[in-house]
Design an enzyme around this catalytic site. Structure first.
Site, short mmCIF file in Angstrom:
data_model
loop_
_atom_site.label_atom_id
_atom_site.label_comp_id
_atom_site.label_asym_id
_atom_site.label_seq_id
_atom_site.Cartn_x
_atom_site.Cartn_y
_atom_site.Cartn_z
N ASP A 70 0.80 -1.25 -0.04
CA ASP A 70 -0.09 -0.22 0.14
C ASP A 70 0.91 1.07 -0.14
O ASP A 70 0.46 2.09 -0.23
CB ASP A 70 -0.96 0.22 1.30
CG ASP A 70 -2.05 -1.10 1.00
OD1 ASP A 70 -2.10 -1.54 -0.03
OD2 ASP A 70 -2.83 -1.14 2.03
N GLY A 71 2.00 1.34 0.60
CA GLY A 71 2.87 2.40 0.79
C GLY A 71 3.52 2.79 -0.49
O GLY A 71 3.33 3.95 -1.12
N ASN A 144 -4.52 9.29 1.52
CA ASN A 144 -4.87 8.59 2.84
C ASN A 144 -5.25 9.57 4.01
O ASN A 144 -6.42 9.76 4.41
CB ASN A 144 -3.77 7.84 3.30
CG ASN A 144 -3.80 6.38 3.34
OD1 ASN A 144 -4.81 5.92 2.52
ND2 ASN A 144 -3.24 5.60 4.07
N ARG A 155 5.00 18.14 24.99
CA ARG A 155 3.71 17.82 25.90
C ARG A 155 2.39 17.91 24.87
O ARG A 155 2.71 18.12 23.73
CB ARG A 155 3.56 19.05 26.78
CG ARG A 155 4.57 19.01 27.91
CD ARG A 155 5.04 20.27 28.72
NE ARG A 155 5.14 21.29 27.84
CZ ARG A 155 5.53 22.62 28.08
NH1 ARG A 155 5.25 22.99 29.45
NH2 ARG A 155 5.68 23.51 27.28
N LYS A 172 -6.90 19.28 22.44
CA LYS A 172 -5.79 19.13 23.49
C LYS A 172 -5.36 17.71 23.38
O LYS A 172 -6.04 16.91 23.89
CB LYS A 172 -5.94 19.76 24.65
CG LYS A 172 -6.43 21.24 24.98
CD LYS A 172 -6.84 21.51 26.39
CE LYS A 172 -6.81 23.01 26.26
NZ LYS A 172 -5.57 23.85 26.00
N THR A 185 -8.59 3.05 7.02
CA THR A 185 -8.05 1.72 7.60
C THR A 185 -6.85 1.75 7.78
O THR A 185 -6.07 0.82 8.07
CB THR A 185 -8.57 0.85 6.72
OG1 THR A 185 -7.97 1.13 5.32
CG2 THR A 185 -10.04 0.29 6.51
N SER A 188 -5.61 6.32 11.04
CA SER A 188 -6.84 6.60 11.87
C SER A 188 -7.44 5.49 12.73
O SER A 188 -7.97 5.54 13.75
CB SER A 188 -7.82 7.05 10.81
OG SER A 188 -9.04 7.57 11.45
N LEU A 189 -7.40 4.31 12.03
CA LEU A 189 -8.02 3.13 12.58
C LEU A 189 -7.23 2.70 13.95
O LEU A 189 -7.85 2.34 14.93
CB LEU A 189 -8.09 2.05 11.71
CG LEU A 189 -8.76 0.67 12.19
CD1 LEU A 189 -10.15 0.68 12.51
CD2 LEU A 189 -8.39 -0.64 11.14
N GLN A 244 4.21 9.93 4.28
CA GLN A 244 5.65 9.95 3.44
C GLN A 244 6.40 11.32 3.19
O GLN A 244 7.68 11.27 3.16
CB GLN A 244 5.17 9.59 1.79
CG GLN A 244 4.68 8.05 2.15
CD GLN A 244 4.40 7.58 0.77
OE1 GLN A 244 4.36 8.18 -0.13
NE2 GLN A 244 4.20 6.37 0.40
#
Length: 287
Positions: A70-71, A144, A155, A172, A185, A188-189, A244
């Protein structure tokens, strides 16, 4: 289709072997194979292919063939997404969400593409503008996701977020992910974002380790414009595009994220549907 680009994971010997075979296969059909320099220099017969830059390939190719995972496909999509060239993703490793066509199906799939008998999945992309002191310094398209993330020792960071000019909240958190359905997928997943069918026109906003537990992922129309201003000072904060490309952010930087006019067109597999890929990749139903 008279010119076909080949993007390959050049550090994988299997991809190089397949690329060599493909170049000869294309030449036998009077189709010009296009490759980038980092692939050409690893070929035993580089003279059989035409070596071009990524930008030149994007302008010339009628079809893009991706060998790898996929990359590799995401990298190819960022080169050619502006022209909406069909992309055929061939997976030579574990099953991918994007490179869903196995090696055993590659040549039959190519025959269908060359004859015009194929279907594509049209994937929404995002346009990302980075403004600093009122001046645009970066402009990108992503397939993506767009990720704002703090450095290892930083922090929690503050990210003021507006949607279509209306104030949403100041997150925050350790970071924030703005994802397309295709990217849902991915990172985020792993941050507990929702899985979104790739045919939908929407965008998700997922905080990474938010300070307030009620800050949950939010799914919005794909037509919105999201503005994110970094409010933190003296912190290491980075913008990452599709995992990337990276840019260091400073306090006051403004990201403007909206749906891109262009789309990525992925050639569909005839043997696997999206739900099968999802079920297999995530091992649903297994004990």
């Amino acid at each position: 289709m008279k010119k076909t680009a080949i993007f390959a994971k050049v550090h994988d010997p299997r991809c190089l072997v397949v690329a060599e075979d493909l170049i000869r296969w294309f030449r036998a059909r009077e189709i010009t194979p296009l490759v980038q320099e980092h692939l050409a220099c690893r070929l035993s017969q580089p003279e059989l292919a035409v070596c071009l830059s990524g930008e030149q390939i994007a302008e010339a190719a009628d079809l893009v063939l991706v060998l790898g995972g996929d990359g590799t496909l995401i990298s190819a999509a960022r080169h050619v997404g502006g022209r909406e060239v069909p992309i055929l993703g061939v997976n030579l490793g574990s099953l991918g969400f994007l490179t869903e066509i196995p090696l055993s199906e590659m040549y039959p799939a190519l025959e269908r593409c060359l004859s015009g008998d194929f279907e594509v999945s049209e994937r929404m992309m995002l346009q990302v503008s980075l403004e600093r002191q009122g001046r645009e310094i970066e402009l990108h398209r992503v397939l993506n996701d767009v990720v704002i993330n703090k450095g290892a020792l930083a922090r929690i960071i503050d990210m003021e977020t507006v949607v279509d000019g209306q104030y949403l909240t100041t997150f925050k958190a350790d970071g924030l992910i703005v994802s397309t359905p295709t990217g849902s997928t991915g990172y985020s997943l792993s941050a507990n974002g929702p899985i979104i069918h790739p045919d939908l026109e929407c965008v998700s906003l997922t905080p990474i380790c938010p300070h307030t537990l009620t800050n949950r992922p939010l799914v919005m129309s794909g037509d919105v414009t999201i503005g994110i201003t970094l409010k933190s000072t003296h912190e290491d904060v980075f913008l990452t595009l599709d995992g990337q490309t990276g840019v260091r952010l400073v306090c006051g930087d403004l990201l403007q994220i909206r749906k891109a006019q262009q789309r990525t067109r992925l050639v569909r597999s005839t043997s696997k549907d999206y739900y099968e890929v999802l079920r297999t990749k995530l091992k649903w139903g297994e004990r």
